[in-house]
Scaffold this motif. Sequence first.
Motif, PDB file in Angstrom:
ATOM      1  N   ILE A   1      30.692 -11.410  31.190  1.00  0.00           N
ATOM      2  CA  ILE A   1      30.159 -10.136  30.700  1.00  0.00           C
ATOM      3  C   ILE A   1      30.942  -8.975  31.310  1.00  0.00           C
ATOM      4  O   ILE A   1      31.300  -8.008  30.623  1.00  0.00           O
ATOM      5  CB  ILE A   1      28.657 -10.013  31.024  1.00  0.00           C
ATOM      6  CG1 ILE A   1      27.855 -11.025  30.188  1.00  0.00           C
ATOM      7  CG2 ILE A   1      28.165  -8.589  30.750  1.00  0.00           C
ATOM      8  CD1 ILE A   1      26.397 -11.104  30.581  1.00  0.00           C
ATOM      9  N   TYR A   2      31.239  -9.094  32.620  1.00  0.00           N
ATOM     10  CA  TYR A   2      32.005  -8.048  33.307  1.00  0.00           C
ATOM     11  C   TYR A   2      33.398  -7.900  32.688  1.00  0.00           C
ATOM     12  O   TYR A   2      33.860  -6.781  32.419  1.00  0.00           O
ATOM     13  CB  TYR A   2      32.109  -8.392  34.792  1.00  0.00           C
ATOM     14  CG  TYR A   2      33.080  -7.535  35.548  1.00  0.00           C
ATOM     15  CD1 TYR A   2      32.785  -6.204  35.843  1.00  0.00           C
ATOM     16  CD2 TYR A   2      34.313  -8.062  35.957  1.00  0.00           C
ATOM     17  CE1 TYR A   2      33.690  -5.423  36.533  1.00  0.00           C
ATOM     18  CE2 TYR A   2      35.230  -7.273  36.638  1.00  0.00           C
ATOM     19  CZ  TYR A   2      34.914  -5.956  36.922  1.00  0.00           C
ATOM     20  OH  TYR A   2      35.814  -5.183  37.594  1.00  0.00           O
TER      21      TYR A   2
ATOM     22  N   ILE B   1      33.150  -6.341  29.266  1.00  0.00           N
ATOM     23  CA  ILE B   1      32.913  -4.897  29.350  1.00  0.00           C
ATOM     24  C   ILE B   1      34.208  -4.172  29.693  1.00  0.00           C
ATOM     25  O   ILE B   1      34.534  -3.129  29.110  1.00  0.00           O
ATOM     26  CB  ILE B   1      31.822  -4.593  30.396  1.00  0.00           C
ATOM     27  CG1 ILE B   1      30.457  -5.095  29.894  1.00  0.00           C
ATOM     28  CG2 ILE B   1      31.754  -3.088  30.681  1.00  0.00           C
ATOM     29  CD1 ILE B   1      29.350  -4.966  30.917  1.00  0.00           C
ATOM     30  N   ARG B   2      34.996  -4.751  30.646  1.00  0.00           N
ATOM     31  CA  ARG B   2      36.279  -4.152  31.020  1.00  0.00           C
ATOM     32  C   ARG B   2      37.219  -4.086  29.810  1.00  0.00           C
ATOM     33  O   ARG B   2      37.859  -3.058  29.566  1.00  0.00           O
ATOM     34  CB  ARG B   2      36.935  -4.963  32.145  1.00  0.00           C
ATOM     35  CG  ARG B   2      36.411  -4.628  33.529  1.00  0.00           C
ATOM     36  CD  ARG B   2      36.939  -5.642  34.543  1.00  0.00           C
ATOM     37  NE  ARG B   2      38.386  -5.751  34.491  1.00  0.00           N
ATOM     38  CZ  ARG B   2      39.233  -4.984  35.186  1.00  0.00           C
ATOM     39  NH1 ARG B   2      38.748  -4.046  35.978  1.00  0.00           N
ATOM     40  NH2 ARG B   2      40.530  -5.164  35.101  1.00  0.00           N
TER      41      ARG B   2
ATOM     42  N   THR C   1      36.374  -4.154  26.647  1.00  0.00           N
ATOM     43  CA  THR C   1      35.818  -3.221  25.665  1.00  0.00           C
ATOM     44  C   THR C   1      36.116  -1.786  26.055  1.00  0.00           C
ATOM     45  O   THR C   1      36.520  -0.962  25.209  1.00  0.00           O
ATOM     46  CB  THR C   1      34.303  -3.423  25.530  1.00  0.00           C
ATOM     47  OG1 THR C   1      34.033  -4.777  25.135  1.00  0.00           O
ATOM     48  CG2 THR C   1      33.723  -2.477  24.484  1.00  0.00           C
ATOM     49  N   LEU C   2      35.921  -1.462  27.343  1.00  0.00           N
ATOM     50  CA  LEU C   2      36.217  -0.115  27.815  1.00  0.00           C
ATOM     51  C   LEU C   2      37.704   0.214  27.649  1.00  0.00           C
ATOM     52  O   LEU C   2      38.069   1.330  27.271  1.00  0.00           O
ATOM     53  CB  LEU C   2      35.804   0.036  29.284  1.00  0.00           C
ATOM     54  CG  LEU C   2      34.294   0.041  29.566  1.00  0.00           C
ATOM     55  CD1 LEU C   2      34.028   0.062  31.070  1.00  0.00           C
ATOM     56  CD2 LEU C   2      33.640   1.244  28.897  1.00  0.00           C
TER      57      LEU C   2
ATOM     58  N   GLN D   1      38.348   0.813  23.938  1.00  0.00           N
ATOM     59  CA  GLN D   1      37.796   2.112  23.534  1.00  0.00           C
ATOM     60  C   GLN D   1      38.681   3.250  24.024  1.00  0.00           C
ATOM     61  O   GLN D   1      38.942   4.216  23.287  1.00  0.00           O
ATOM     62  CB  GLN D   1      36.376   2.266  24.083  1.00  0.00           C
ATOM     63  CG  GLN D   1      35.338   1.413  23.384  1.00  0.00           C
ATOM     64  CD  GLN D   1      33.953   1.575  23.973  1.00  0.00           C
ATOM     65  OE1 GLN D   1      33.801   2.081  25.098  1.00  0.00           O
ATOM     66  NE2 GLN D   1      32.931   1.139  23.253  1.00  0.00           N
TER      67      GLN D   1
END
Length: 299
Positions: free
Chosen positions: A16-17, A20-21, A23-24, A27
């Motif tokens: 998940i971490y 998220i990294r 995805t960030l 983005q």
Amino acid sequence: MLIILVIMTLLCLLLIYLLIRQTLGIQHMTHSLTYINHHHTNANVTLPVNSRALANLANEINVNLDQTNLLTRQQVLNEQEIRAVMTNLSHDIKTPLAVASGYTQLLQQEVTSLDANKLAKVATSLATVSDYLKTLMDFSLLNEKRISLKPERLNISDLLQTNILSFYDMFTQRQLEPKLTIQPDLILLTDKPLFNRALQNLISNMAKYANSVASISAQTDENGHLVLTFVNDTSDSFNIEDIKRFNTKNPKTGTGLGLSITKSILEQLGGTFTVAHDHTKNRFSVTVVFNPAITVLDD
């Protein structure tokens, strides 16, 4: 069993971490690309996180951006060179053309009637070349102004009357007296060299090709729009669809490339340009509308 569950939980948290990294990072790259695509900048895509995969992607994107910027700069330089060549060529041709026209006029005053027709044909050909040269210079001016327009407040009423007066001799030679309906003190924020050249083209076209009717009007309509109208009859017959497409099938009509460039000039300045032909009266009209127009009232 508990150990396995803890390990699985830790692995899920790690995934998940990492997700998220990633995805960030994606983005952030998307925002960077959006900014670059909507602004004139040499900036590159950056990453807020350390990720080998995203770093490789960002590097390839930046290579593509650098190549695109290089090609864009090269294209600008090429266009500048072409414009410079066109401008220099136009001015180089203009001088000998004026000299040839001057000598032709002198010869026309001295020759016998036998050679008069030949000289008249030479004079007509020189005048045609001169028209084409003016069109080329207009095209060069239009391309130059696409880069940097310099709007200023112009008194369109005064500018129009000044230009009409400059063609007084041409109107007189053709026994034409244009009917003028010009509302005083019409002010428009626009680029003076381009707008002035467009007016000269339209008035010149009328002075050359009108048969017996020539009228020019400049007024504001009920919506405050500035409306310029140029109407003249003509002895030449032509198809209005050809005019709308600005074909140059018949060089005697005065339509074609010059009118097309005039249309491009006025549209670049924010105006709308329409042509019409009344078949019953054989009248050709050009209407130019600017929105909005500012009318200066007397104090």
